[in-house]
Design a protein around this motif. Structure first.
Motif, PDB file in Angstrom:
ATOM      1  N   PRO A  81       0.713  10.586 -19.752  1.00  0.00           N
ATOM      2  CA  PRO A  81       0.699   9.822 -21.003  1.00  0.00           C
ATOM      3  C   PRO A  81       1.022   8.349 -20.821  1.00  0.00           C
ATOM      4  O   PRO A  81       0.759   7.545 -21.708  1.00  0.00           O
ATOM      5  N   PHE A  82       1.587   7.981 -19.659  1.00  0.00           N
ATOM      6  CA  PHE A  82       1.948   6.585 -19.385  1.00  0.00           C
ATOM      7  C   PHE A  82       1.460   6.236 -17.989  1.00  0.00           C
ATOM      8  O   PHE A  82       1.819   6.901 -17.001  1.00  0.00           O
ATOM      9  N   VAL A  83       0.635   5.204 -17.892  1.00  0.00           N
ATOM     10  CA  VAL A  83       0.126   4.732 -16.602  1.00  0.00           C
ATOM     11  C   VAL A  83       0.457   3.257 -16.462  1.00  0.00           C
ATOM     12  O   VAL A  83       0.239   2.465 -17.384  1.00  0.00           O
ATOM     13  N   HIS A  84       1.009   2.912 -15.312  1.00  0.00           N
ATOM     14  CA  HIS A  84       1.440   1.544 -15.021  1.00  0.00           C
ATOM     15  C   HIS A  84       0.508   0.939 -13.980  1.00  0.00           C
ATOM     16  O   HIS A  84       0.163   1.576 -12.987  1.00  0.00           O
ATOM     17  N   MET A  85       0.126  -0.303 -14.204  1.00  0.00           N
ATOM     18  CA  MET A  85      -0.781  -1.010 -13.299  1.00  0.00           C
ATOM     19  C   MET A  85      -0.197  -2.382 -12.985  1.00  0.00           C
ATOM     20  O   MET A  85       0.271  -3.086 -13.881  1.00  0.00           O
ATOM     21  N   THR A  86      -0.220  -2.760 -11.709  1.00  0.00           N
ATOM     22  CA  THR A  86       0.291  -4.075 -11.333  1.00  0.00           C
ATOM     23  C   THR A  86      -0.528  -4.636 -10.175  1.00  0.00           C
ATOM     24  O   THR A  86      -1.438  -3.993  -9.661  1.00  0.00           O
ATOM     25  N   GLY A  87      -0.207  -5.842  -9.769  1.00  0.00           N
ATOM     26  CA  GLY A  87      -0.889  -6.467  -8.648  1.00  0.00           C
ATOM     27  C   GLY A  87      -0.922  -7.979  -8.780  1.00  0.00           C
ATOM     28  O   GLY A  87      -0.563  -8.542  -9.819  1.00  0.00           O
ATOM     29  N   ASN A 107       9.015   5.088 -24.165  1.00  0.00           N
ATOM     30  CA  ASN A 107       9.313   5.755 -25.429  1.00  0.00           C
ATOM     31  C   ASN A 107       8.120   5.681 -26.388  1.00  0.00           C
ATOM     32  O   ASN A 107       7.753   6.679 -27.016  1.00  0.00           O
ATOM     33  N   TYR A 108       7.509   4.515 -26.476  1.00  0.00           N
ATOM     34  CA  TYR A 108       6.359   4.342 -27.358  1.00  0.00           C
ATOM     35  C   TYR A 108       5.193   5.208 -26.891  1.00  0.00           C
ATOM     36  O   TYR A 108       4.539   5.888 -27.699  1.00  0.00           O
ATOM     37  N   ALA A 109       4.920   5.202 -25.594  1.00  0.00           N
ATOM     38  CA  ALA A 109       3.795   5.961 -25.056  1.00  0.00           C
ATOM     39  C   ALA A 109       3.974   7.452 -25.283  1.00  0.00           C
ATOM     40  O   ALA A 109       3.004   8.157 -25.607  1.00  0.00           O
ATOM     41  N   PHE A 110       5.177   7.939 -25.120  1.00  0.00           N
ATOM     42  CA  PHE A 110       5.429   9.371 -25.254  1.00  0.00           C
ATOM     43  C   PHE A 110       5.376   9.831 -26.705  1.00  0.00           C
ATOM     44  O   PHE A 110       5.096  10.987 -26.980  1.00  0.00           O
ATOM     45  N   LYS A 111       5.645   8.926 -27.639  1.00  0.00           N
ATOM     46  CA  LYS A 111       5.752   9.333 -29.045  1.00  0.00           C
ATOM     47  C   LYS A 111       4.529   8.996 -29.892  1.00  0.00           C
ATOM     48  O   LYS A 111       4.428   9.446 -31.026  1.00  0.00           O
ATOM     49  N   ASN A 112       3.629   8.197 -29.366  1.00  0.00           N
ATOM     50  CA  ASN A 112       2.488   7.761 -30.179  1.00  0.00           C
ATOM     51  C   ASN A 112       1.157   8.251 -29.594  1.00  0.00           C
ATOM     52  O   ASN A 112       0.841   8.032 -28.507  1.00  0.00           O
TER      53      ASN A 112
END
Length: 212
Positions: A71-77, A207-212
């Motif tokens: 439910p939550f994916v993080h991207m960086t670079g 928190n937002y990603a998990f609840k929305n």
């Protein structure tokens, strides 16, 4: 039918012990940067907002159906990002089915990721997320919006978003570098209060990603 399947996959992931995935993408940018960031964020969330996130970093490719288990994916670079056509379709399906993508510019990604976001949602514009949006309200309050973690070009921190039917599905953080703030203390020697701000803001995203 396929979209319903994706929604069910995401719903199942949300009800189980969680993992935060790091997005692996093509183009030459260092998607693997900040290796201690996500484990530290997971531990902070588990200790402070009652999540059950696996602190071991999961890696998922932009074009993989495994994307729909997170439910939550993080991207960086720091550098170039070039999504394939399949990556674009898969990411768009993921986000329209309930997924959440946090893109954190580690410095030098901006001109590339904006191009790719436009490919993702050609009929949408990135908009600045206002400081009164719920993502800044809890569990930790940020009355002024996004905190400043690292200098970069010494501009104000910016949180850009793509909204679908009122839901923030993509959050692009610029001129802040939350991921650097999540890293082990000795990596950047950030003061404890700066690291805490970064982790608290990260917990708000989770928190937002998990609840929305």
């Amino acid at each position: 039918m396929k979209r319903l399947l994706y929604i069910l996959m995401l719903s199942s992931a949300i009800t189980q012990a969680q993992e935060i995935a790091v997005l692996k993408y093509p183009g030459g940018g260092d998607w693997y940067g900040n290796p201690t960031s996500v484990p530290n964020l997971a531990k902070f969330c588990n200790q402070n907002i009652n999540t059950k996130i696996n602190p071991k970093t999961a890696i998922v490719e932009a074009g993989s159906t495994d994307l729909f288990t997170y439910p939550f994916v993080h991207m960086t670079g720091h550098g170039n990002v070039v999504f394939s056509d399949n990556d674009i379709i898969n990411l768009r399906n993921y986000l329209t089915s309930g997924g959440f993508l946090h893109i954190d510019d580690n410095y030098g990604m901006d001109k590339y990721i904006r191009r790719e976001i436009k490919r993702l949602f050609p009929d949408k514009e990135l908009v600045l997320v206002p400081s009164n949006h719920e993502i800044f309200k809890g569990p930790f309050a940020f009355a002024q919006g996004l905190p400043k973690i690292h200098e970069h070009d010494n501009k104000a921190p910016q949180g850009w978003g793509i909204f679908l039917e009122g839901r923030l599905v993509l959050f692009y953080t610029l001129e802040t570098d939350l991921g650097d703030g999540w890293e082990d203390a000795e990596v950047h020697n950030d003061p404890a209060d700066v690291r805490t701000k970064a982790l608290k803001m990260g917990a708000n995203l989770v928190n937002y990603a998990f609840k929305n």
